[in-house]
Design a protein around this motif. Structure first.
Motif, PDB file in Angstrom:
ATOM      1  N   PHE A   1     -22.135   5.225   4.405  1.00  0.00           N
ATOM      2  CA  PHE A   1     -22.865   6.185   5.556  1.00  0.00           C
ATOM      3  C   PHE A   1     -23.227   7.289   4.183  1.00  0.00           C
ATOM      4  N   LYS A   2     -24.342   7.967   5.130  1.00  0.00           N
ATOM      5  CA  LYS A   2     -25.115   8.733   4.353  1.00  0.00           C
ATOM      6  C   LYS A   2     -23.658   9.888   3.597  1.00  0.00           C
ATOM      7  N   THR A   3     -23.014  10.412   3.836  1.00  0.00           N
ATOM      8  CA  THR A   3     -22.764  11.507   3.705  1.00  0.00           C
ATOM      9  C   THR A   3     -21.298  11.213   3.386  1.00  0.00           C
ATOM     10  N   CYS A   4     -20.875   9.702   2.880  1.00  0.00           N
ATOM     11  CA  CYS A   4     -19.330   9.073   2.536  1.00  0.00           C
ATOM     12  C   CYS A   4     -19.366   9.684   1.332  1.00  0.00           C
ATOM     13  N   PRO A   5     -17.722  10.644   0.702  1.00  0.00           N
ATOM     14  CA  PRO A   5     -17.940  10.652  -0.462  1.00  0.00           C
ATOM     15  C   PRO A   5     -17.445   9.554  -1.775  1.00  0.00           C
ATOM     16  N   PHE A   6     -17.211   7.858  -1.261  1.00  0.00           N
ATOM     17  CA  PHE A   6     -17.100   7.108  -2.191  1.00  0.00           C
ATOM     18  C   PHE A   6     -18.580   6.586  -2.284  1.00  0.00           C
ATOM     19  N   CYS A   7     -19.104   6.152  -1.013  1.00  0.00           N
ATOM     20  CA  CYS A   7     -20.591   5.909  -0.777  1.00  0.00           C
ATOM     21  C   CYS A   7     -21.310   6.606  -2.010  1.00  0.00           C
ATOM     22  N   ILE A   8     -21.316   7.952  -2.131  1.00  0.00           N
ATOM     23  CA  ILE A   8     -22.439   8.790  -2.702  1.00  0.00           C
ATOM     24  C   ILE A   8     -21.781   8.381  -4.064  1.00  0.00           C
ATOM     25  N   LYS A   9     -20.755   8.211  -4.308  1.00  0.00           N
ATOM     26  CA  LYS A   9     -19.633   8.039  -5.607  1.00  0.00           C
ATOM     27  C   LYS A   9     -20.159   6.140  -6.416  1.00  0.00           C
ATOM     28  N   VAL A  10     -21.242   5.362  -4.901  1.00  0.00           N
ATOM     29  CA  VAL A  10     -20.966   4.367  -5.597  1.00  0.00           C
ATOM     30  C   VAL A  10     -23.125   4.392  -6.625  1.00  0.00           C
ATOM     31  N   ARG A  11     -23.429   5.283  -5.319  1.00  0.00           N
ATOM     32  CA  ARG A  11     -24.895   5.823  -4.891  1.00  0.00           C
ATOM     33  C   ARG A  11     -25.154   5.539  -6.690  1.00  0.00           C
ATOM     34  N   ARG A  12     -24.245   7.311  -6.789  1.00  0.00           N
ATOM     35  CA  ARG A  12     -24.648   7.440  -8.522  1.00  0.00           C
ATOM     36  C   ARG A  12     -24.646   6.190  -8.999  1.00  0.00           C
ATOM     37  N   GLU A  13     -23.247   5.582  -9.640  1.00  0.00           N
ATOM     38  CA  GLU A  13     -23.112   4.420  -9.976  1.00  0.00           C
ATOM     39  C   GLU A  13     -24.852   3.846 -10.202  1.00  0.00           C
ATOM     40  N   MET A  14     -25.047   3.475  -9.214  1.00  0.00           N
ATOM     41  CA  MET A  14     -26.494   3.125  -9.410  1.00  0.00           C
ATOM     42  C   MET A  14     -27.163   3.339 -10.013  1.00  0.00           C
ATOM     43  N   LYS A  15     -27.773   5.078  -9.788  1.00  0.00           N
ATOM     44  CA  LYS A  15     -28.733   5.454 -10.150  1.00  0.00           C
ATOM     45  C   LYS A  15     -28.277   5.581 -11.898  1.00  0.00           C
TER      46      LYS A  15
ATOM     47  N   LYS B   1     -30.262  -0.345   0.509  1.00  0.00           N
ATOM     48  CA  LYS B   1     -29.160   0.480   1.233  1.00  0.00           C
ATOM     49  C   LYS B   1     -29.659   0.379   3.393  1.00  0.00           C
ATOM     50  N   GLN B   2     -27.618   0.063   3.619  1.00  0.00           N
ATOM     51  CA  GLN B   2     -28.148  -0.016   4.689  1.00  0.00           C
ATOM     52  C   GLN B   2     -27.462   0.894   5.839  1.00  0.00           C
ATOM     53  N   ASP B   3     -27.980   2.060   6.143  1.00  0.00           N
ATOM     54  CA  ASP B   3     -26.759   3.065   7.304  1.00  0.00           C
ATOM     55  C   ASP B   3     -26.063   2.592   8.368  1.00  0.00           C
ATOM     56  N   ALA B   4     -24.838   2.209   7.809  1.00  0.00           N
ATOM     57  CA  ALA B   4     -23.909   1.882   8.728  1.00  0.00           C
ATOM     58  C   ALA B   4     -23.858   2.650   9.923  1.00  0.00           C
ATOM     59  N   LEU B   5     -23.764   4.080  10.041  1.00  0.00           N
ATOM     60  CA  LEU B   5     -23.481   4.731  10.816  1.00  0.00           C
ATOM     61  C   LEU B   5     -25.012   4.870  11.476  1.00  0.00           C
ATOM     62  N   LYS B   6     -26.333   5.584  11.930  1.00  0.00           N
ATOM     63  CA  LYS B   6     -27.227   5.176  12.239  1.00  0.00           C
ATOM     64  C   LYS B   6     -28.548   3.971  13.205  1.00  0.00           C
ATOM     65  N   ASN B   7     -27.782   2.776  11.927  1.00  0.00           N
ATOM     66  CA  ASN B   7     -28.509   1.761  12.058  1.00  0.00           C
ATOM     67  C   ASN B   7     -27.412   0.585  12.476  1.00  0.00           C
ATOM     68  N   PRO B   8     -27.588   0.355  14.690  1.00  0.00           N
ATOM     69  CA  PRO B   8     -26.701  -0.058  15.068  1.00  0.00           C
ATOM     70  C   PRO B   8     -26.793  -1.974  14.470  1.00  0.00           C
TER      71      PRO B   8
END
Length: 129
Positions: free
Chosen positions: A54-68, A76-83
Motif C-alpha cells: 500500500f503506498k502509505t503503509c509505514p511498513f511498506c515505506i520501510k521496505v521501499r527505503r531498503e530497496m532504494k 511494485k504492486q499496489d494491492a490497495l488500488k489494483n484489484p
C-alpha cells in the motif's frame, strides 16, 4: 464498532498519507553503486521478485527505503488500488497483508514473505554488497 475503526484508520491514512510520502521522498537514502555488469545481474535477479504494498503503509515505506538503499529494481504492486494485485495476494499468498514479497525461484515455485523485517533481512542477505 469494527466499521468505526475501519473508517477511523482510513481517515487517518488519508490525512497523514501525503506527509508520509513526502517524508519518504525527502529522506530517501542514496543507493548502492555497483558496476554496470553487477547492477545488470542484480536487476536480472530482481525480475523474480514482486513487492505487494500500500503506498502509505509505514511498513511498506520501510521496505521501499531498503530497496532504494540496495539499488533494487523490484516490481511494485499496489494491492490497495489494483484489484488484480489484491486478488493475487489473497488467492496465492493466502491473505491481504502488506508488505508482501513474492519470490519466484528457478522452478517457477512461489514463496510469499509477509513481515517487513523478514523482507529486509532477506534483501540484505541476498543483495548487500
Amino acid at each position: 464498532m469494527k466499521l468505526f475503526f475501519r473508517y477511523f484508520f482510513r481517515t487517518i491514512r488519508i490525512i497523514l498519507g501525503p506527509f508520509m510520502l513526502l517524508g519518504e521522498l525527502l529522506t530517501s537514502p542514496k543507493g548502492v553503486e555497483r558496476s554496470t555488469e553487477a547492477q545488470k545481474k542484480v536487476d536480472d535477479e530482481c525480475k523474480n521478485l514482486s513487492l505487494y504494498q500500500f503506498k502509505t503503509c509505514p511498513f511498506c515505506i520501510k521496505v521501499r527505503r531498503e530497496m532504494k538503499r540496495l539499488s533494487l529494481n523490484i516490481e511494485k504492486q499496489d494491492a490497495l488500488k489494483n484489484p488484480t494485485a489484491r486478488a493475487e495476494l489473497e488467492q496465492q499468498g493466502g491473505q491481504v497483508k502488506v508488505p508482501c514479497l513474492r519470490i519466484t525461484d528457478e522452478n517457477g515455485e512461489q514463496r510469499w514473505m509477509y513481515e517487513s523485517d523478514e523482507i529486509i533481512a532477506y534483501l540484505r542477505e541476498r543483495f548487500a554488497a
